[in-house]
Motif scaffolding. Structure first.
Motif, PDB file in Angstrom:
ATOM      1  N   ARG A 216       3.046   8.011  22.182  1.00  0.00           N
ATOM      2  CA  ARG A 216       2.296   6.897  21.607  1.00  0.00           C
ATOM      3  C   ARG A 216       1.133   6.489  22.499  1.00  0.00           C
ATOM      4  O   ARG A 216       0.846   5.300  22.685  1.00  0.00           O
ATOM      5  N   GLY A 217       0.505   7.490  23.085  1.00  0.00           N
ATOM      6  CA  GLY A 217      -0.660   7.262  23.910  1.00  0.00           C
ATOM      7  C   GLY A 217      -0.375   6.799  25.315  1.00  0.00           C
ATOM      8  O   GLY A 217      -1.311   6.566  26.096  1.00  0.00           O
ATOM      9  N   GLN A 397      13.402   6.969  30.931  1.00  0.00           N
ATOM     10  CA  GLN A 397      11.972   6.662  31.045  1.00  0.00           C
ATOM     11  C   GLN A 397      11.823   5.198  31.440  1.00  0.00           C
ATOM     12  O   GLN A 397      12.265   4.305  30.721  1.00  0.00           O
ATOM     13  N   ASP A 398      11.193   4.950  32.581  1.00  0.00           N
ATOM     14  CA  ASP A 398      11.134   3.579  33.082  1.00  0.00           C
ATOM     15  C   ASP A 398      10.203   2.684  32.261  1.00  0.00           C
ATOM     16  O   ASP A 398      10.295   1.459  32.359  1.00  0.00           O
ATOM     17  N   ASN A 399       9.328   3.271  31.442  1.00  0.00           N
ATOM     18  CA  ASN A 399       8.459   2.464  30.593  1.00  0.00           C
ATOM     19  C   ASN A 399       8.805   2.632  29.107  1.00  0.00           C
ATOM     20  O   ASN A 399       7.944   2.489  28.235  1.00  0.00           O
ATOM     21  N   ILE A 400      10.053   2.934  28.810  1.00  0.00           N
ATOM     22  CA  ILE A 400      10.459   3.214  27.432  1.00  0.00           C
ATOM     23  C   ILE A 400      10.237   2.013  26.520  1.00  0.00           C
ATOM     24  O   ILE A 400       9.923   2.175  25.325  1.00  0.00           O
ATOM     25  N   ASP A 404       8.926   2.297  22.861  1.00  0.00           N
ATOM     26  CA  ASP A 404       9.861   1.992  21.780  1.00  0.00           C
ATOM     27  C   ASP A 404      10.470   0.622  22.051  1.00  0.00           C
ATOM     28  O   ASP A 404      11.343   0.487  22.914  1.00  0.00           O
ATOM     29  N   ALA A 405      10.000  -0.395  21.341  1.00  0.00           N
ATOM     30  CA  ALA A 405      10.425  -1.777  21.600  1.00  0.00           C
ATOM     31  C   ALA A 405      11.890  -2.009  21.267  1.00  0.00           C
ATOM     32  O   ALA A 405      12.446  -3.052  21.633  1.00  0.00           O
TER      33      ALA A 405
END
Length: 571
Positions: A216-217, A397-400, A404-405
């Motif tokens: 998602r960019g 993934q530390d920025n998941i 994906d909210a």
């Protein structure tokens, strides 16, 4: 009909109502309105845990240095272990990270940092997992530490300190060593061999190895499918403190799928030779079986035909931790595999003849579906005679959450209570520690305070450990058995213990492996429910010897030496 203005109409209604109340008071007495019943409090959880890490004396933190986001190597996590390294009868614990940490337990719930005293502060590296076992039979448990471009065999010198014997023992650093296990692959040899999982071909050079992908960019870590598998390694114990790489001669090298993250060993279907189950990430999982009686044995991979290579719908999943246990008390060991988010946490029921069927949904493990599970362990936490299940969760993934909210990097630990082979999710009622979001990875179980209730140790790979003391309010009776092999390996790994009480027969495995990157208390803990004694306790050793005892009183620790008596154990 006469017309009343609104005010007059209201007054008339109120007057009639008051007149009715007055008549009721005269005729029947005046009664106050019944109070609204209070909302009943939620029922007390039959299993309760309290995090006592800080008050128990643990001072450890797993750091993840570097810029964000993190790559797949940085989020692979770490392991832990419960072990009695000095034969005191009290569990100590080992935390695995860039620096090793050993905490000596006093058997009453307190730990002292003995890392320097034991010599473990000399070792530094990208350490990940741990296996515990007495590989040379001298009476003291040794340690193997896996890691990225690493691997240490640490000899226990009389329960006082540890010495690096890796090179002289014939072991070499692994490309990406993860979970590992000591196993007596040749029953009756008395020797523990060593199996080490390897994950993927990965390096720090971004020109050769892809470090990040885009979702998602957003830049984030790549999944395992972007990397070639690294192959697991099997070391045969030659005796006299030396090992030989037998991956090739055993036939394992070409049949192992690689990307191994979890390993657990157990004898199945009446055989004494252990099967080796390997949970692989996004490739078919392995079930390695010795094809003959020779030494070294030749192995075949029967994962596909056995039904454990894929999930119940025939799909490849992200296998992480794994563990053997007879959850339905039918006398056959079943296999649990922890998996990625939105994947069934596969509960492979042993249907006999080395055939399995995935019963996760039917058994009630659906609430584990959305989370990313790593550590997984069977244990009878309430001592009712049925194995419960704990899962350590955390995303990769530390920025998941930015991608994906609906999910998060940190996730809660889960607890499922076993009610006659049906599971109930107690995660929200078993204590606030289980609700705390973690980067959950390693998980080990063991009775660290010797109160007859199995506790747990959970790794937060971007935080401090959770030491979960079992404070269950009304646990059943129990037995704890420490096995000492003579013809079998000294730890008794691979022995099957059968305990009979009125109306229930349990089969439990002696082993410290399983879960993810971790090693658990090797003592065999058996819940007895309301029974104040076991009608019989039978031990089938890897050597083939069977020891049987009758009328064993409950709520005690015992030591059983192969071929000897069942004696009270120090604790």
């Amino acid at each position: 009909m006469p017309f009343f203005p609104p005010i007059k109409r209201l007054a008339a209604v109120l007057g009639a109502w008051c007149l009715a109340l007055g008549l009721m008071a005269v005729l029947g007495g005046c009664r106050p309105a019944a109070p609204r019943p209070a909302t009943p409090p939620p029922p007390a959880s039959p299993i309760t845990f309290t995090d006592v890490a800080e008050q128990a004396g643990l001072r450890y933190h797993w750091p993840v240095p570097g810029h964000r986001p993190l790559n797949i190597l940085q989020t692979i996590g770490n392991g832990c272990a419960f072990l009695d390294y000095d034969n005191s009868g009290h569990l100590s614990l080992l935390l695995v990270g860039p620096n090793l940490a050993l905490y000596k337990g006093d058997g009453r719930g307190h730990f002292t940092d003995v890392t320097h005293r034991s010599g473990l502060d000399r070792f530094h590296g990208h350490f990940l997992g741990v296996a515990v076992g007495d590989y040379d039979g001298d009476g003291y448990d040794d340690i193997y530490v896996s890691g990225y471009r690493a691997g240490l065999l640490l000899h226990n010198d009389g329960g006082k300190s540890f010495r690096d014997v890796t090179r002289q023992a014939g072991l070499t650093p692994q490309p990406w060593g993860t979970s590992c296990a000591f196993v007596e692959s040749v029953p009756g040899s008395g020797r523990l061999d060593l199996f080490v999982c390897n994950y993927a071909d990965f390096g720090p050079d971004p020109k050769k190895y892809q470090q990040f992908c885009f979702a998602r960019g957003l830049r984030t870590s790549c999944g395992p499918r972007f990397y070639s598998p690294a192959k697991d390694v099997f070391y045969r114990n030659d005796g006299h403190g030396h090992f030989t790489d037998a991956t090739g001669v055993s036939g394992m090298r070409p049949i192992i799928n690689g990307k191994g993250l979890g390993v657990a060993c157990a004898p199945l279907d009446g055989t004494r030779r252990p099967y080796i189950a390997v949970a692989d990430d996004e490739v078919a999982s392995d079930l390695l079986r010795a094809a003959g009686s020779g030494s070294p044995a030749r192995y075949v991979n029967i994962g596909g035909q056995a039904g454990i290579a894929l999930d119940g719908k025939g799909s490849i999943h992200g296998g992480m931790g794994t563990d053997w246990g007879d959850y339905d008390n039918d006398g056959k060991l079943d296999l649990i595999v922890a998996t990625y988010q939105n994947e069934t946490k596969s509960l492979y029921h042993n249907d006999g003849q080395a055939l399995f069927s995935d019963q996760a949904e039917q058994a009630g493990l659906g609430p584990a579906f959305p989370l990313v599970a790593f550590g997984v362990k069977w244990a009878d936490f309430d001592n009712d005679g049925w194995l419960d299940l704990m899962l350590a969760n955390g995303h990769t993934q530390d920025n998941i959450h930015d991608i994906d909210a609906s999910t998060t990097y940190r996730q809660p630990t889960q607890l499922f209570r076993n009610d006659h082979a049906r599971f109930t999710d107690l995660s929200d009622t078993a204590g606030p520690a289980l609700q705390r979001p973690l980067v959950g990875r390693g998980l080990a179980v063991g009775d660290f305070d010797n109160d007859g209730r199995v506790d747990a140790l959970v790794v937060d790979s971007e935080g401090a450990p959770l030491l979960l003391r079992n404070d269950s309010p009304r646990p059943g009776h129990w037995l704890s058995l420490q096995l000492v092999g003579v013809r079998s390996n000294r730890d008794g790994y691979g022995a099957l213990v059968t305990v009979r009480t009125p109306g229930l027969t349990q089969t439990r495995l002696c082993q410290a492996d399983g879960s993810y990157l971790s090693s658990s208390d090797k003592r065999v803990h058996v819940g007895l429910g309301a029974a104040m004694s076991a009608q019989s306790v039978t031990v089938k050793w890897p050597s083939g010897r069977v020891d049987a005892f009758r009328g064993v009183p409950a709520d005690r620790f015992y030591t059983l030496r192969e071929g000897g008596k069942l004696l009270p154990a120090p604790h």
